[in-house]
Design a protein around this motif. Structure first.
Motif, PDB file in Angstrom:
ATOM      1  N   PRO A   1       2.984  10.184  -7.108  1.00 36.65           N
ATOM      2  CA  PRO A   1       3.737  11.452  -7.112  1.00 36.65           C
ATOM      3  C   PRO A   1       5.052  11.372  -7.883  1.00 36.65           C
ATOM      4  CG  PRO A   1       2.910  10.981  -4.926  1.00 36.65           C
ATOM      5  CD  PRO A   1       2.665   9.750  -5.742  1.00 36.65           C
ATOM      6  N   LYS A   2       5.727  10.230  -7.806  1.00 38.49           N
ATOM      7  CA  LYS A   2       6.990  10.060  -8.531  1.00 38.49           C
ATOM      8  C   LYS A   2       6.763  10.097 -10.030  1.00 38.49           C
ATOM      9  CE  LYS A   2       9.356   7.390  -4.925  1.00 38.49           C
ATOM     10  NZ  LYS A   2       9.919   6.080  -4.537  1.00 38.49           N
ATOM     11  N   GLU A   3       5.716   9.419 -10.471  1.00 41.63           N
ATOM     12  CA  GLU A   3       5.396   9.426 -11.902  1.00 41.63           C
ATOM     13  C   GLU A   3       4.978  10.823 -12.353  1.00 41.63           C
ATOM     14  OE1 GLU A   3       2.351   6.497 -12.102  1.00 41.63           O
ATOM     15  OE2 GLU A   3       3.752   4.798 -12.256  1.00 41.63           O
ATOM     16  N   LEU A   4       4.217  11.533 -11.512  1.00 42.10           N
ATOM     17  CA  LEU A   4       3.715  12.868 -11.843  1.00 42.10           C
ATOM     18  C   LEU A   4       4.848  13.877 -11.970  1.00 42.10           C
ATOM     19  CD1 LEU A   4       0.930  14.089 -12.353  1.00 42.10           C
ATOM     20  CD2 LEU A   4       0.848  14.755  -9.930  1.00 42.10           C
TER      21      LEU A   4
ATOM     22  N   ILE B   1       0.309  13.288   0.515  1.00 47.25           N
ATOM     23  CA  ILE B   1       0.364  11.913   1.038  1.00 47.25           C
ATOM     24  C   ILE B   1       1.419  11.751   2.130  1.00 47.25           C
ATOM     25  CG2 ILE B   1      -0.407  10.964  -1.182  1.00 47.25           C
ATOM     26  CD1 ILE B   1       2.532  10.023  -1.576  1.00 47.25           C
ATOM     27  N   LYS B   2       2.099  12.864   2.492  1.00 50.67           N
ATOM     28  CA  LYS B   2       3.216  12.786   3.436  1.00 50.67           C
ATOM     29  C   LYS B   2       2.807  12.136   4.764  1.00 50.67           C
ATOM     30  CE  LYS B   2       6.959  15.595   5.342  1.00 50.67           C
ATOM     31  NZ  LYS B   2       7.535  16.964   5.441  1.00 50.67           N
ATOM     32  N   LYS B   3       1.674  12.575   5.320  1.00 50.23           N
ATOM     33  CA  LYS B   3       1.233  12.041   6.606  1.00 50.23           C
ATOM     34  C   LYS B   3       0.844  10.567   6.500  1.00 50.23           C
ATOM     35  CE  LYS B   3      -0.387  16.324   8.783  1.00 50.23           C
ATOM     36  NZ  LYS B   3      -1.561  17.034   9.372  1.00 50.23           N
ATOM     37  N   SER B   4       0.204  10.238   5.401  1.00 53.53           N
ATOM     38  CA  SER B   4      -0.211   8.844   5.206  1.00 53.53           C
ATOM     39  C   SER B   4       0.995   7.922   5.073  1.00 53.53           C
ATOM     40  CB  SER B   4      -1.092   8.719   3.956  1.00 53.53           C
ATOM     41  OG  SER B   4      -2.269   9.468   4.097  1.00 53.53           O
ATOM     42  N   VAL B   5       2.008   8.377   4.340  1.00 50.63           N
ATOM     43  CA  VAL B   5       3.233   7.591   4.166  1.00 50.63           C
ATOM     44  C   VAL B   5       3.924   7.377   5.512  1.00 50.63           C
ATOM     45  CG1 VAL B   5       5.559   7.580   3.166  1.00 50.63           C
ATOM     46  CG2 VAL B   5       3.604   8.271   1.775  1.00 50.63           C
TER      47      VAL B   5
ATOM     48  N   SER C   1       0.829  -1.209   0.000  1.00 51.66           N
ATOM     49  CA  SER C   1       0.000   0.000   0.000  1.00 51.66           C
ATOM     50  C   SER C   1       0.861   1.256   0.000  1.00 51.66           C
ATOM     51  CB  SER C   1      -0.919   0.000   1.222  1.00 51.66           C
ATOM     52  OG  SER C   1      -1.820  -1.080   1.182  1.00 51.66           O
ATOM     53  N   LYS C   2       1.936   1.229   0.778  1.00 50.71           N
ATOM     54  CA  LYS C   2       2.847   2.366   0.832  1.00 50.71           C
ATOM     55  C   LYS C   2       3.512   2.592  -0.519  1.00 50.71           C
ATOM     56  CE  LYS C   2       7.138   3.945   2.996  1.00 50.71           C
ATOM     57  NZ  LYS C   2       8.235   3.596   3.930  1.00 50.71           N
ATOM     58  N   THR C   3       3.926   1.502  -1.154  1.00 50.22           N
ATOM     59  CA  THR C   3       4.572   1.590  -2.472  1.00 50.22           C
ATOM     60  C   THR C   3       3.607   2.155  -3.512  1.00 50.22           C
ATOM     61  OG1 THR C   3       5.958  -0.313  -1.937  1.00 50.22           O
ATOM     62  CG2 THR C   3       5.779   0.283  -4.261  1.00 50.22           C
ATOM     63  N   ASP C   4       2.372   1.652  -3.496  1.00 48.83           N
ATOM     64  CA  ASP C   4       1.359   2.137  -4.440  1.00 48.83           C
ATOM     65  C   ASP C   4       1.069   3.627  -4.217  1.00 48.83           C
ATOM     66  OD1 ASP C   4       1.168  -0.368  -5.538  1.00 48.83           O
ATOM     67  OD2 ASP C   4      -0.599  -0.954  -4.368  1.00 48.83           O
ATOM     68  N   LEU C   5       1.068   4.040  -2.957  1.00 44.19           N
ATOM     69  CA  LEU C   5       0.753   5.431  -2.614  1.00 44.19           C
ATOM     70  C   LEU C   5       1.846   6.383  -3.086  1.00 44.19           C
ATOM     71  CD1 LEU C   5      -1.447   7.050  -1.094  1.00 44.19           C
ATOM     72  CD2 LEU C   5      -0.037   6.851   0.964  1.00 44.19           C
ATOM     73  N   THR C   6       3.106   5.961  -2.960  1.00 43.15           N
ATOM     74  CA  THR C   6       4.226   6.841  -3.328  1.00 43.15           C
ATOM     75  C   THR C   6       4.546   6.800  -4.823  1.00 43.15           C
ATOM     76  OG1 THR C   6       5.782   5.055  -2.764  1.00 43.15           O
ATOM     77  CG2 THR C   6       5.282   6.673  -1.043  1.00 43.15           C
TER      78      THR C   6
END
Length: 271
Positions: free
Chosen positions: A94-97, A112-116, A86-91
């Motif tokens: 932004p990297k692709e963007l 997503i900083k807090k969620s990560v 889930s963490k990998t999918d979440l981050t």
């Protein structure tokens, strides 16, 4: 009974509590042993399982329950893996963007900083809980220390191996375990016309196979003996993936050796 994963756990638990003798068999093994079959329902399946048991009764093994501590650790590892995914999918987004819209990428990253951080903290908490469980059991602690003494084998892989083999009791020799992990190549030939390259079979424990692949990549980098072996075979023209699979196989044999001898692996230098 056939193995149905979590669905059969209740009846298995109750039967073990009653000290009943039972055998839990892989469903695919039952199906393939019965030849050509047509139709399927619960009644027919029950008859087929009974016929399989009658025909193979001398070869069936009595079910040995997994210790409670391994069940707990397996649950925690499963949760950890899902949190990591889930963490990998979440981050990832932004990297692709950032590649084509840096401003939007930074905005997404900030959002997503807090969620990560929550995922990261929870993963660490679960890892600490796993470590506490390991230290609370002398047998498990010793087993993990022995397995991780093999260069390339990490704690998570050691735990997976221990769980799926029930403290390394569910195989008779290293080749059986290597086959279960999907790292043993099998010959594919018939007469003089069919001569295919030996390859691993698709029926394997995919989790262990994936873990051992990562271990092999680490071992060929940090273990002098395996590094020299990998480089030598690649120079000889062997495909890299075949050589990596050979390294995976060697790691399984090393793990089995340290368990059999009950001594940590003695690292060797390249010849």
């Amino acid at each position: 009974m056939e193995h149905t994963g979590v669905y059969g756990k209740l009846i298995v638990t109750k039967l073990v509590e009653k000290q009943a003798n039972l055998c839990v068999e892989m469903s695919l093994r039952i199906i393939r042993s019965l030849g050509l079959q047509r139709g399927k329902n619960d009644q027919i399946d029950a008859i087929r399982i009974a016929r399989y048991a009658a025909k193979n009764q001398e070869e069936l093994e009595i079910y040995t329950p997994v210790p409670e501590i391994l069940d707990k650790i397996k649950t925690l590892i499963t949760i950890r893996e899902r949190l990591v995914k889930s963490k990998t999918d979440l981050t990832k987004y932004p990297k692709e963007l950032k590649t084509f819209a840096p401003g939007l990428g930074k905005l997404a990253e900030k959002s997503i900083k807090k969620s990560v951080k929550t995922f990261t903290d929870e993963i660490k908490r679960i890892e600490q809980e796993i470590q506490k469980l390991i230290l609370s059991d002398d047998k498990l602690s010793k087993t993990i220390n022995l397995v991780t003494s093999v260069t390339g084998i990490g704690k998570i892989t050691a735990l997976y191996l221990t769980i799926y083999t029930n403290f390394f009791t569910r195989y008779q020799n290293p080749k059986q375990l290597a086959c279960y992990c999907g790292v043993v190549p099998f010959e594919y030939s018939s007469g003089t016309s069919i001569r295919k390259k030996a390859k691993v079979h698709h029926m394997a424990n995919k989790t262990l196979k994936k873990q051992l692949h990562l271990c092999a990549l680490a071992a060929k980098t940090y273990d002098p003996e395996l590094k020299a072996y990998y480089e030598r075979k690649v120079e000889e023209g062997k495909p890299k993936m075949i050589v990596i699979n050979n390294v995976r196989n060697k790691l399984v044999h090393r793990v089995c050796a340290v368990i059999r001898k009950q001594q940590p692996y003695e690292k060797k230098t390249a010849a």
